[in-house]
Scaffold this active site. Structure first.
Site, short mmCIF file in Angstrom:
data_model
loop_
_atom_site.label_atom_id
_atom_site.label_comp_id
_atom_site.label_asym_id
_atom_site.label_seq_id
_atom_site.Cartn_x
_atom_site.Cartn_y
_atom_site.Cartn_z
N GLU A 200 0.85 -1.19 0.00
CA GLU A 200 0.00 0.00 0.00
C GLU A 200 0.88 1.24 0.00
OE1 GLU A 200 -2.34 -0.61 3.58
OE2 GLU A 200 -0.86 0.40 4.82
N GLU A 275 -7.90 1.53 14.07
CA GLU A 275 -6.69 2.33 13.91
C GLU A 275 -6.67 3.03 12.56
OE1 GLU A 275 -3.55 -0.05 16.76
OE2 GLU A 275 -3.29 -0.25 14.62
N GLU A 288 -6.16 -0.92 10.66
CA GLU A 288 -6.66 -2.22 11.09
C GLU A 288 -7.59 -2.02 12.27
OE1 GLU A 288 -3.79 -4.86 12.75
OE2 GLU A 288 -2.82 -3.32 13.93
N ASN A 290 -8.47 -3.61 16.01
CA ASN A 290 -8.06 -4.52 17.06
C ASN A 290 -9.28 -4.93 17.85
OD1 ASN A 290 -5.27 -4.55 16.49
ND2 ASN A 290 -5.12 -2.50 17.36
N PHE A 348 18.04 0.28 24.15
CA PHE A 348 16.78 -0.28 24.66
C PHE A 348 16.80 -1.79 24.83
CE2 PHE A 348 15.93 3.78 22.75
CZ PHE A 348 15.12 4.39 23.67
P1 ADP Z 1 0.80 -3.88 13.40
O1 ADP Z 1 -0.43 -4.72 13.28
O2 ADP Z 1 2.06 -4.69 13.18
O3 ADP Z 1 0.84 -3.05 14.62
P2 ADP Z 1 -0.15 -1.65 11.77
O4 ADP Z 1 -0.75 -1.86 10.45
O5 ADP Z 1 -1.06 -1.31 12.91
O6 ADP Z 1 0.77 -2.91 12.13
O7 ADP Z 1 0.95 -0.51 11.64
C1 ADP Z 1 1.80 -0.19 12.70
C2 ADP Z 1 2.43 1.17 12.47
O8 ADP Z 1 3.12 1.19 11.20
C3 ADP Z 1 1.45 2.31 12.38
O9 ADP Z 1 1.16 2.82 13.63
C4 ADP Z 1 2.20 3.30 11.52
O10 ADP Z 1 3.13 3.98 12.32
C5 ADP Z 1 2.97 2.44 10.56
N1 ADP Z 1 2.26 2.26 9.27
C6 ADP Z 1 1.44 1.26 8.92
N2 ADP Z 1 0.98 1.42 7.66
C7 ADP Z 1 1.52 2.55 7.17
C8 ADP Z 1 1.43 3.27 5.92
N3 ADP Z 1 0.70 2.83 4.89
N4 ADP Z 1 2.14 4.40 5.79
C9 ADP Z 1 2.91 4.86 6.82
N5 ADP Z 1 3.04 4.24 8.00
C10 ADP Z 1 2.35 3.10 8.19
#
Ligand code: ADP
Length: 666
Positions: A200, A275, A288, A290, A348
């Site tokens: 994406e 989210e 997504e 949760n 960390f």
């Molecule tokens: P996970 O399920 O591993 O937590 P997420 O889809 O919720 O993955 O994404 C986690 C983080 O990654 C988000 O909070 C954001 O910071 C970054 N992120 C995810 N998708 C994108 C995107 N298309 N563009 C920029 N940052 C993204």
């Protein structure tokens, strides 16, 4: 309503659920592994059932054991917390088959939202704005490149089964897309046993803003405002707040309504989180959903006044929500800091061991501490090394930040390393204070990691004045000790020299009118008066009071003849000497730290998996020397330079402490 529930989790979230259940008059059952025999959640629950060995795959992840524990204790419902089995459809189904209620959504909603590709398709169909991208499964790296070009760089390559920031790569060109596809796929296969990957658009300057939803499955679905979680390290949240400093009422409403539309589309029941990623123009895109209680739910509770766990329990028991959307109001500002057992100064690295001292700040309407540990307890290597979630509330964002800074100053943790200096530095960061956040904040503000120089500048006068008063109190006590040998009487004196960071500061300390409850001193140095008031007594780890009218909280540890003072995240080693002793102290040679460059030391606590070299072997820079496993990750240690191994100190299979010797070079 249920009369007994089981909590299929551990740590702070188990304790937090127990607290609400108890308030509702519901009996609680804890489950625990070998490592958690003495854990706080076991202590707090009415009953506890042992479910297996320390690794979570042999205890907290075993569905059958938990169902058995319910049957054995007569628990009518299970709260899964977050992590572990909370989003496992099979768990929900196993409970349903046994006639036990699940305090969370139905299996179909967990399934629909459990997969990133499927959930995006569903969201799109429900009219939710999604990140532009390709929602098919990508076959190989050349297809990944074609699709990435189509979408336009930069793109993000993601594992469909991903979670916890795993299996995600950003690509800015064909080369990176090819490489990112391969590594995301590999990581997805090894972490989730599912190698489906999609692409994406990568949203630049993104902010992570999520909407809390709550539905009863009987017609009512609400949004409870947002949380901004843009302060992340490696895609893992560190600081969360509610509301977001970025949203206006119109955007909040639009996001809230889309989140509710999605919840309705999957017949959602219980609390959940949708989210979004938000760009600099306040365009928002679904990431997504949760289907569980989030770690950061307390900030929503602090600004809405609702207890989400209570509402989840009520919904699971079949009650209808009596709340309406217009009943939801956001009051003030709440911030959450995740306090971890990790060493921020060593990239960390997780820290494990016994909490030899543990005093959280006291809770009040402005400070909330969610924790699962206690003084004398252990941070185990088997689980997430979270110590606590520290939340502050204020009527404005600035007030909440100020309160968080005070609470961090009061948080006294010894025995394991912790990230409080890093959290203190974030709270003092001007860009954070201004609310100019993106998910790149930490990477941009700390480009080379976190160093002592990143700590907020502290006023040395505060530490000098406090050190002088502390020492003076000790001196006042010393003169009262009876039975001294003739000629060895301690004299009260007003003139001292504070030695801090190698510099000597002559001070003059005299008591102001004190009382038994409150001590008052005036400390003069460098031509200025500093008036110090405190209720501190000898031996207390926290010196709380005022210096020239300003509130301070300094942590005091005795180190040899001196003190270690911690304040605003930084530390100083201080000695307070008589002028004569100070004159001699300046002449003392400084003990040089031993030369450890001839050793390979373990960079973290962990298990020595293998040693790749033998005594007498010559190695070249970059060659593999040993492998250490920590926190389920294998760390390969390589030679920093050419040399000859003279001794192997540790045997494979043994557990290593941080800085333990593994090899020695000639
Ligand atoms: P996970 O399920 O591993 O937590 P997420 O889809 O919720 O993955 O994404 C986690 C983080 O990654 C988000 O909070 C954001 O910071 C970054 N992120 C995810 N998708 C994108 C995107 N298309 N563009 C920029 N940052 C993204």
């Amino acid at each position: 309503m249920f009369s007994k529930i089981l909590i299929a989790n551990r740590g702070e979230i188990a304790c937090r659920v127990i607290r609400t259940a108890r308030r509702l008059g519901i009996k609680t059952v804890a489950v625990y592994s070998d490592a958690d025999r003495n854990a706080l959640h076991v202590e707090m629950a009415d009953e506890a059932v042992h479910i297996g060995a320390a690794p979570s795959a042999q205890s907290y992840l075993l569905i059958d054991r938990i169902v058995d524990a319910c049957k054995k204790t007569g628990a009518q419902a299970v709260h899964p917390g977050y992590g572990f089995l909370s989003e496992k459809r099979e768990f929900q189904e196993a409970l349903a088959a046994a006639g036990i209620a699940f305090i969370g959504p139905d299996a179909h909603a967990i399934q629909a939202m459990g997969d990133k590709i499927e959930s995006k398709k569903l969201a799109k169909a429900a009219g939710v704005s999604t990140v532009p991208g390709y929602l098919g499964v990508i076959a190989d790296d050349s297809e990944a490149v074609t699709i990435a070009r189509d979408i336009g760089y930069p793109v993000m390559i993601k594992a469909s089964a991903g979670g916890g920031g795993k299996g995600m790569r950003v690509a800015w060109n064909d080369e990176e897309a090819r490489e990112g596809f391969r590594s995301a796929q590999n990581e997805a296969r090894s972490s989730f046993a599912d190698d489906r990957v999609f692409v994406e658009k990568y949203i630049q300057q993104p902010r992570h803003i999520e909407i809390q939803v709550l539905a009863d499955g009987q017609g009512t679905a609400l949004y409870l405002g947002e949380r901004e979680c843009s302060i992340q390290r490696r895609h893992q949240k560190v600081i969360e707040e509610a509301p977001s400093p970025f949203l206006d009422a119109a955007t909040r409403k639009a996001m809230g309504e889309q989140a509710v539309a999605l919840a309705r589309a999957v017949d959602y029941k219980s609390a959940g989180t949708v989210e979004f990623i938000v760009d600099a123009e306040r365009n928002f895109y679904f990431l997504e959903m949760n289907t569980r209680l989030q770690v950061e739910h307390p900030v929503t509770e602090l600004v809405t006044g609702l207890d989400l766990v209570e509402l989840m329990i009520r919904v699971a028991a079949g009650e209808k929500l009596t709340l309406k959307q217009e009943d939801i109001h956001l009051h003030g500002w709440a911030i959450e800091s995740r306090v971890y057992a990790e060493d921020p100064f060593r990239n960390f690295l997780p820290s494990t061991g016994r909490l030899t001292h543990y005093r959280p700040p006291s809770e009040d309407p402005h400070v909330r501490v969610d924790t699962g540990v206690y003084e004398g307890g252990e941070i185990s290597m088997y689980y997430d090394p979270m110590i606590a979630k520290l939340c502050s509330w204020g009527s404005t964002r600035d007030a909440a930040i100020a309160r968080m800074r005070e609470a961090l100053d009061q948080y006294y943790i010894r025995g394991v390393s912790h990230n409080i200096p890093f959290l203190a530095s974030l709270m003092a960061n001007q860009r954070f204070v201004d609310g100019r956040l993106t998910t790149n904040f930490i990477a941009e503000e700390y480009p080379t990691g976190f160093h002592a120089s990143d700590l907020p500048p502290d006023d040395p006068a505060i530490l000098i004045a406090v050190a002088a008063v502390i020492h003076r109190c000790l001196n006042d006590r010393d003169i009262q000790i009876s039975g001294k040998m003739p000629g060895n009487k301690v004299r009260v004196r007003d003139d001292w020299v504070v030695v801090m960071d190698g510099a000597q500061h002559p001070v003059h300390v005299r008591p102001t009118d004190g009382s038994p409850q409150r001590i008052g001193y005036t400390v003069d140095f460098e031509g200025r008066h500093h008036v110090v008031w405190s209720d501190w007594t000898l031996g207390q780890p926290l010196f709380r009071g005022t210096v020239n009218g300003a509130h301070v909280c300094v942590q005091v540890d005795r180190v040899g003849v001196g003190y270690r003072l911690s304040h605003s995240g930084s530390q100083a080693l201080v000695k307070v000497l008589t002028p004569n002793a100070a004159r001699l102290d300046a002449l003392m040679p400084v003990k040089a730290p031993p030369d450890m460059s001839k050793f390979l030391l373990s960079p973290m606590p962990g298990l020595l998996v293998s040693v790749a070299v033998t005594e007498g072997q010559e190695v070249k820079a970059g060659e593999v020397l040993a492998v250490v496993e920590a926190m389920k990750m294998e760390n390969i240690l390589r030679a920093a330079q050419d040399g000859t191994v003279s001794k192997v100190h540790a045997t494979p299979g043994s557990s290593l402490a941080v800085d333990q010797k593994i090899l020695e070079f000639a």
